[in-house]
Design an enzyme around this catalytic site. Structure first.
Site, PDB file in Angstrom:
ATOM      1  CG  ASP A 130      28.908  30.457  42.676  1.00 28.96           C
ATOM      2  OD1 ASP A 130      29.141  30.418  41.455  1.00 28.96           O
ATOM      3  OD2 ASP A 130      29.501  29.740  43.500  1.00 28.96           O
TER       4      ASP A 130
ATOM      5  CG  ASP B  93      29.283  24.186  40.968  1.00 31.46           C
ATOM      6  OD1 ASP B  93      28.472  23.250  40.960  1.00 31.46           O
ATOM      7  OD2 ASP B  93      29.906  24.559  39.956  1.00 31.46           O
TER       8      ASP B  93
END
Length: 259
Positions: A13, A15
């Protein structure tokens, strides 16, 4: 329990894992550097559909993270791939930004508000009453309802912002129609991502900061999962879920030596 095979490819991922509110997480640059030097396939994933991969490459480069645009996989791209497989050459009414509209143009979709095949809801900072009203009426008239991701809120320096999942709930309340969410935790996004880099779930790992999207998506796609504590999930929240990550670490810096 049988031991897993060595990790040959990585999905992570963005963020909360590589960056937090526009600032790189310590160790993120070293992790990306090690990945690129290793030659192992990798993808940076995001449920945010606002930006194109080229936009995200530029944003990451400005904070010292050298991620090729080809190694970025967004919920907008996953949504476009899904629609291209379901109804090639279709039409859609879109609420979203350039990341989503560009992805749909690239698969040959026509964007229209005249009897579209789909209403596609993505992320934007400018949701308007008029746009939502149009979407509701088109869905009531028979358009199929697609949403890029189910995230209810997104981060900002000022605090949480309403995101696609929250706006989708409003449209569902007004129409009685539930959307099909393409992004995490739908394992479809993960499998498409694995196919992009020619990887197999048995030898792949997913790194994320959210139990309900990143870890769940990786788990359901059959990957090894790593939860980092530099994002939204707090340590005391982990045991509230009926599933667990393969491993919990403080940050991505703890994973550099595993590459």
């Amino acid at each position: 329990m049988a031991e897993r095979k060595p990790i040959e490819s990585w999905l992570t991922d963005m963020d909360g894992v590589l960056m937090h509110e526009g600032i790189p997480v310590p160790g993120a640059s070293a992790f990306i550097k090690r990945l690129r030097e290793s030659g192992k396939p990798f993808l940076v994933l995001t449920n945010n559909s606002i930006y194109t991969p080229r936009d995200l490459h530029a944003r990451l480069s400005r904070i010292g993270l050298d991620v090729p645009w080809e190694s970025i996989w967004t919920s907008a791209l996953a949504t476009a791939k899904f629609l291209d497989e379901q109804r090639p050459g279709g039409t859609a009414h879109v609420i979203g930004e350039a990341g989503l509209t560009t992805a749909l143009h690239d698969i040959g979709y026509v964007l229209t508000d005249h009897a579209p095949d789909y209403v596609v809801l993505g992320e934007t900072r400018t949701y308007s009453f008029e746009a939502l009203t149009k979407a509701i009426r088109l869905i009531n008239d028979g358009a199929r309802f697609i949403a890029t991701n189910p995230d209810e809120t997104g981060p900002s320096p000022q605090g949480p912002l309403p995101a696609t999942g929250s706006v989708a709930a409003l449209i569902t309340k007004a129409t009685g129609v539930e959307p099909y969410f393409v992004g995490k935790p739908n394992p479809l996004m993960m499998r498409h991502g694995l196919n992009v880099i020619g990887a197999h779930s048995e030898t792949s790992a997913m790194i994320g900061d959210r139990m309900d999207t990143d870890v769940l998506a990786g788990l359901e796609a059959g990957m090894e999962t790593f939860l980092v504590l530099t994002g939204l999930t707090r340590p005391e929240e982990i045991d509230r879920h009926p599933f667990r990550p393969s491993r919990v670490v403080d940050s991505i810096a703890d994973l550099v030596d595993l590459v």
